[in-house]
Design a protein around this motif. Structure first.
Motif, PDB file in Angstrom:
ATOM      1  N   ALA B 250       1.087  -1.144   0.073  1.00 20.40           N
ATOM      2  CA  ALA B 250      -0.045  -0.262   0.097  1.00 20.40           C
ATOM      3  C   ALA B 250       0.834   1.453  -0.322  1.00 20.40           C
ATOM      4  CB  ALA B 250      -1.328   0.296   1.458  1.00 20.40           C
ATOM      5  N   PHE B 251       2.230   1.347   0.355  1.00 20.44           N
ATOM      6  CA  PHE B 251       3.071   2.467   0.734  1.00 20.44           C
ATOM      7  C   PHE B 251       3.447   2.855  -0.643  1.00 20.44           C
ATOM      8  CE2 PHE B 251       7.371   3.400   1.028  1.00 20.44           C
ATOM      9  CZ  PHE B 251       7.673   4.574   1.703  1.00 20.44           C
ATOM     10  N   LEU B 252       3.765   1.725  -1.553  1.00 18.47           N
ATOM     11  CA  LEU B 252       4.327   1.893  -3.254  1.00 18.47           C
ATOM     12  C   LEU B 252       3.456   2.414  -4.121  1.00 18.47           C
ATOM     13  CD1 LEU B 252       6.522  -0.430  -1.632  1.00 18.47           C
ATOM     14  CD2 LEU B 252       7.349  -0.252  -4.024  1.00 18.47           C
ATOM     15  N   GLN B 253       2.186   1.559  -3.584  1.00 15.71           N
ATOM     16  CA  GLN B 253       1.305   2.139  -4.412  1.00 15.71           C
ATOM     17  C   GLN B 253       0.748   3.669  -4.190  1.00 15.71           C
ATOM     18  OE1 GLN B 253      -3.499   0.641  -3.857  1.00 15.71           O
ATOM     19  NE2 GLN B 253      -3.196   0.142  -6.008  1.00 15.71           N
ATOM     20  N   ASP B 254       0.725   4.320  -2.675  1.00 17.11           N
ATOM     21  CA  ASP B 254       0.433   5.900  -2.233  1.00 17.11           C
ATOM     22  C   ASP B 254       1.709   6.646  -2.507  1.00 17.11           C
ATOM     23  OD1 ASP B 254      -1.726   5.069  -0.915  1.00 17.11           O
ATOM     24  OD2 ASP B 254      -0.517   4.975   1.439  1.00 17.11           O
ATOM     25  N   HIS B 255       2.987   5.606  -3.271  1.00 15.09           N
ATOM     26  CA  HIS B 255       3.829   6.600  -3.637  1.00 15.09           C
ATOM     27  C   HIS B 255       3.751   6.183  -4.932  1.00 15.09           C
ATOM     28  CE1 HIS B 255       5.108   6.675   0.842  1.00 15.09           C
ATOM     29  NE2 HIS B 255       5.612   8.133   0.400  1.00 15.09           N
ATOM     30  N   GLY B 256       3.296   5.673  -5.724  1.00 10.87           N
ATOM     31  CA  GLY B 256       3.415   5.816  -7.523  1.00 10.87           C
ATOM     32  C   GLY B 256       3.799   4.907  -7.873  1.00 10.87           C
ATOM     33  N   PHE B 257       4.077   3.842  -7.442  1.00 10.40           N
ATOM     34  CA  PHE B 257       5.266   2.583  -7.846  1.00 10.40           C
ATOM     35  C   PHE B 257       4.233   1.345  -8.174  1.00 10.40           C
ATOM     36  CE2 PHE B 257       8.029   6.049  -6.360  1.00 10.40           C
ATOM     37  CZ  PHE B 257       8.986   6.316  -7.881  1.00 10.40           C
ATOM     38  N   VAL B 258       3.332   1.671  -7.899  1.00 10.72           N
ATOM     39  CA  VAL B 258       2.047  -0.150  -8.055  1.00 10.72           C
ATOM     40  C   VAL B 258       1.309   0.475  -8.069  1.00 10.72           C
ATOM     41  CG1 VAL B 258       0.814  -1.967  -6.510  1.00 10.72           C
ATOM     42  CG2 VAL B 258       3.358  -1.418  -6.152  1.00 10.72           C
ATOM     43  N   ASP B 259       0.594  -0.186  -9.741  1.00 12.79           N
ATOM     44  CA  ASP B 259      -0.426   0.555 -10.642  1.00 12.79           C
ATOM     45  C   ASP B 259      -1.643  -0.491  -9.440  1.00 12.79           C
ATOM     46  OD1 ASP B 259      -0.407   1.756 -12.795  1.00 12.79           O
ATOM     47  OD2 ASP B 259       0.964  -0.149 -12.743  1.00 12.79           O
ATOM     48  N   ILE B 260      -1.705  -1.416  -9.045  1.00 13.07           N
ATOM     49  CA  ILE B 260      -3.111  -2.472  -8.772  1.00 13.07           C
ATOM     50  C   ILE B 260      -2.459  -3.186  -7.543  1.00 13.07           C
ATOM     51  CG2 ILE B 260      -5.418  -3.614  -9.215  1.00 13.07           C
ATOM     52  CD1 ILE B 260      -3.562  -3.369 -11.727  1.00 13.07           C
ATOM     53  N   ILE B 261      -3.329  -3.185  -6.742  1.00  9.02           N
ATOM     54  CA  ILE B 261      -2.785  -4.681  -5.499  1.00  9.02           C
ATOM     55  C   ILE B 261      -3.686  -5.221  -5.805  1.00  9.02           C
ATOM     56  CG2 ILE B 261      -2.548  -4.801  -2.986  1.00  9.02           C
ATOM     57  CD1 ILE B 261      -1.907  -1.565  -2.613  1.00  9.02           C
ATOM     58  N   VAL B 262      -3.849  -6.761  -5.954  1.00 10.20           N
ATOM     59  CA  VAL B 262      -4.191  -7.751  -6.045  1.00 10.20           C
ATOM     60  C   VAL B 262      -4.718  -8.706  -5.074  1.00 10.20           C
ATOM     61  CG1 VAL B 262      -5.349  -9.215  -8.047  1.00 10.20           C
ATOM     62  CG2 VAL B 262      -4.675  -6.687  -8.500  1.00 10.20           C
ATOM     63  N   ARG B 263      -5.216  -9.380  -5.125  1.00 13.48           N
ATOM     64  CA  ARG B 263      -5.822 -10.133  -3.871  1.00 13.48           C
ATOM     65  C   ARG B 263      -5.238 -11.861  -4.493  1.00 13.48           C
ATOM     66  NH1 ARG B 263     -10.527 -10.384  -1.327  1.00 13.48           N
ATOM     67  NH2 ARG B 263      -9.624 -12.482   0.460  1.00 13.48           N
ATOM     68  N   ARG B 264      -4.475 -12.606  -3.916  1.00  8.96           N
ATOM     69  CA  ARG B 264      -4.364 -13.265  -4.832  1.00  8.96           C
ATOM     70  C   ARG B 264      -5.771 -14.265  -5.763  1.00  8.96           C
ATOM     71  NH1 ARG B 264      -0.552 -16.936  -1.770  1.00  8.96           N
ATOM     72  NH2 ARG B 264       0.882 -15.608  -1.656  1.00  8.96           N
ATOM     73  N   LYS B 265      -6.171 -14.167  -4.850  1.00  9.02           N
ATOM     74  CA  LYS B 265      -8.023 -14.936  -5.662  1.00  9.02           C
ATOM     75  C   LYS B 265      -7.946 -14.492  -6.915  1.00  9.02           C
ATOM     76  CE  LYS B 265     -12.259 -15.933  -3.055  1.00  9.02           C
ATOM     77  NZ  LYS B 265     -12.707 -15.766  -1.479  1.00  9.02           N
ATOM     78  N   GLU B 266      -7.769 -13.053  -7.087  1.00 15.82           N
ATOM     79  CA  GLU B 266      -8.240 -12.033  -8.195  1.00 15.82           C
ATOM     80  C   GLU B 266      -6.946 -12.043  -8.956  1.00 15.82           C
ATOM     81  OE1 GLU B 266      -9.797 -10.293  -4.695  1.00 15.82           O
ATOM     82  OE2 GLU B 266     -10.980 -11.884  -5.293  1.00 15.82           O
ATOM     83  N   MET B 267      -5.993 -12.866  -8.820  1.00 14.59           N
ATOM     84  CA  MET B 267      -4.742 -12.636  -9.736  1.00 14.59           C
ATOM     85  C   MET B 267      -4.846 -13.083 -11.480  1.00 14.59           C
ATOM     86  SD  MET B 267      -2.568 -10.971  -9.457  1.00 14.59           S
ATOM     87  CE  MET B 267      -1.126 -11.234  -8.210  1.00 14.59           C
ATOM     88  N   LYS B 268      -5.799 -14.384 -11.724  1.00 12.89           N
ATOM     89  CA  LYS B 268      -5.780 -14.804 -12.872  1.00 12.89           C
ATOM     90  C   LYS B 268      -6.592 -13.963 -13.964  1.00 12.89           C
ATOM     91  CE  LYS B 268      -6.667 -19.227 -15.040  1.00 12.89           C
ATOM     92  NZ  LYS B 268      -6.409 -20.373 -15.023  1.00 12.89           N
ATOM     93  N   LYS B 269      -8.197 -13.325 -12.555  1.00  9.30           N
ATOM     94  CA  LYS B 269      -9.182 -12.867 -13.152  1.00  9.30           C
ATOM     95  C   LYS B 269      -8.020 -11.752 -14.189  1.00  9.30           C
ATOM     96  CE  LYS B 269     -12.856 -10.581 -12.040  1.00  9.30           C
ATOM     97  NZ  LYS B 269     -12.378  -9.879 -11.652  1.00  9.30           N
TER      98      LYS B 269
END
Lengths: 321, 279
Positions: B250-269
């Motif tokens: 979440a820290f990386l997303q807040d600072h603009g370095f991660v596009d999406i945080i995805v739970r394992r269950k939704e990864m394939k989709k």
């Protein structure tokens, strides 16, 4: 004579002190002539420096590479470049003084320069963060290198860092992304790139400005994936065993030449670059201009292809059945 | 028998321990007891607190790739000891050998290709259990080979990272893998290829500072530790405690370095949708 002696230079220090003392009494006392003694001591001094410096261990080389009087970027700026115009800032956050960028002339050649600067005195060292760049430093370097590509000027990068700075703010601003982006972009820059390790080549912080067509190293410089201190503290939980780690990491010129990580070792004057900066600069100048002349003969697409292959083949492994 | 030689009876040992029996799994963060079968079927995500535990490379592939479509390639490339490295206790090649036996893998990355909901993808999956997912010559070579295959066959490149960084036992050659893999990604990008980088817990050091941060899209699993320097190194350098959540997804997303945080269950989709949107 230098003002700072490394521990293994003790015998040199003693002899240089004796020479200085004799000289002093020689000039103060015209009745006694010490010139023969001085000559003899000078010969002994030369012999000592030669034997010590021809047999440096990797840890001793590390100490020379970090010697407080070793020429750093600002010395090259004054003595290698015939002129220099510094440019500042990454246009995103701030100007990082740990990396200096600008335009320079060496002989008839115009270069874009990227260099890590550790700083001379305490105030400068602090201002330049001891040559440990933050992300904005690498982004500034990238900006300068893109200008080089645009105006078809060769890039010369001078490497001298313990590593990219490991701090909270650096992480917040994407230290890893800045380095990765630099590796990515440099591999495709349509202009010749020469990198020279002038002191410490500390891991990703060094490689980030060293994806070059030619990578050169000064004789008493090091280039490594990790500092010997950190390696020792990970392996043996004791940074004091750095000497052993320096040995194991194979971080000096001859080993790196064998592994094809570098193209050339530039010789230093006897006793190290800090004993004769002018002679060091002369050697660097000759070597850099020679490599540039060679690179200029290669067409741009071929240059990019060769740069790719240069890094593509690095690594050692086995293919089993 | 002398009294001091008599075996000590430990009452606890004699008791039936459901965790040791393997029937139940205890979540390392919330301590709740999960039926082992559910834990495995949930791909090691705690149903109670959503803790995402480490997956090994083949568990990961199983969680993503259509059954029976994954073809592993280049698993015959193995490490040598180019620096003749010996840490005083064990020679490096023996250390690698031990890791092979422990993990049943040849190296810290598995590469190949397969179908993701019918779409053809090139895959590289790192495995943290193999010497901390460290990148030496073999990891660099296999990632590069995978990228070159993606270019050749115009497949989407997906890399799952999990790594402590460069493998210092291979010295400078490990460092060079950062340049090698990044240069290959430049070629993929120039060829119009799509690269999705997925960061899992933990991804640090030379892997983050090369291919992991070069995705056209960068995804992270929840709460993964992602950074250039490890938290311990930073603490030692600045001599102060790090704020909570520092270097987490979440820290990386807040600072603009991660596009999406995805739970394992939704990864394939999510991967499927991304490929669909861009093709």
């Amino acid at each position: 004579m230098t003002a700072y002696y490394l521990s293994f230079e003790k015998p040199i220090e003693e002899i240089e002190k004796s020479i200085a003392e004799l000289r002093e009494s020689h000039s103060g006392n015209r009745e006694v002539d010490f010139s023969i003694e001085i000559d003899e001591l000078e010969k002994k001094r030369e012999y000592l420096i030669k034997t010590i410096y021809e047999n440096l261990t990797p840890w001793q080389v590390t100490q020379v590479a970090r010697h407080p009087e070793r020429p750093i970027f600002s010395d090259y700026q004054k003595q290698l470049f015939d002129d220099f115009l510094e440019i500042h800032g990454d246009r995103l956050f701030r100007d990082d003084p740990a990396i200096v960028t600008g335009f320079a002339r060496i002989g008839n050649e115009k270069f874009v320069i990227v260099g890590e600067d550790k700083g001379k005195d305490t105030k400068e060292k602090i201002r330049r963060n001891f040559g440990m760049p933050n992300p904005e430093g690498y982004r500034k370097a990238m900006r300068a290198m893109r200008l080089a590509e645009k105006f078809k000027k060769p890039i010369l990068s001078l490497i001298d860092t313990a590593g990219a700075y490991p701090g909270i703010e650096g992480e917040e601003r994407g230290q890893a992304e800045a380095i990765a982006r630099s590796l990515f972009e440099m591999s495709g820059l349509k202009t010749p790139i020469i990198s020279l390790v002038i002191g410490e080549g500390g891991s990703g912080g060094a490689l980030a400005i060293a994806v070059a067509d030619r990578v050169l190293m000064l004789q008493n410089s090091i280039y490594s994936v990790i500092s010997p201190e950190s390696c020792a503290s990970i392996l043996w939980r004791d940074a004091g065993l750095a000497e052993r780690a320096a040995e194991a990491l194979k971080m000096t010129g001859p080993n790196l030449l064998k592994l094809k990580v570098i193209e050339e070792i530039i010789p230093e004057p006897m006793g190290g670059a800090h004993r004769d900066t002018a002679a060091t600069m002369k050697n660097v100048r000759t070597s850099v201009l020679r490599h540039l002349a060679e690179l200029k003969r290669i067409s741009t697409p071929k240059l990019i292809q060769k740069r790719y292959e240069r890094f593509r083949r690095l690594g050692a492994f086995e293919i089993v059945k | 028998m002398a009294w001091f030689l008599k075996p000590k009876y430990n009452i606890k040992k004699g008791l039936h321990n459901p965790v040791q029996d393997g029937l139940w799994h205890k979540c390392p963060t919330c301590n709740s007891m999960i039926y082992s079968k559910d834990w495995e079927e949930n791909f090691k995500v705690c149903p109670n607190c959503d803790f995402h535990d480490k997956l090994n490379a083949f568990e990961r592939i199983q969680s993503l790739i259509d059954p029976g479509t994954f073809i592993e390639t280049n698993n015959n490339i193995v490490s040598v000891n180019p620096l003749d490295f010996n840490d005083g206790k064990i020679r490096y090649e023996l250390k690698v050998h031990e890791a092979m036996e422990k993990t049943m893998l040849k190296e810290a990355v598995v590469i190949g290709h397969g179908k993701l909901n019918g779409l053809s993808v090139q895959l590289a999956v790192m495995d943290f259990s193999f010497l901390g997912g460290s990148m030496g010559s073999v990891v660099g070579e296999k990632i590069t080979l995978a990228i070159e295959e993606a270019i050749k066959h115009k497949r989407t490149m997906i890399i799952f990272s999990a790594s402590g960084g460069a493998r210092m036992h291979e010295g400078i050659l490990s460092l060079m893998q950062m340049a090698k893999t990044s240069a290959a990604l430049k070629r993929l990008s120039d060829a119009g290829g799509f690269f999705i980088s997925v960061l899992t817990n933990p991804t640090t050091g030379g892997v983050t500072a090369s291919f992991a941060m070069l995705g056209d899209i960068i995804i992270s699993e929840p709460d993964a530790l992602i950074g250039f320097a490890g938290p311990r190194v930073i603490e030692q350098t600045i001599r102060q405690k790090l704020p909570p959540g520092f270097q987490r997804a979440a820290f990386l997303q807040d600072h603009g370095f991660v596009d999406i945080i995805v739970r394992r269950k939704e990864m394939k989709k999510t991967l499927y949708e991304l490929i669909n949107y861009t093709h």
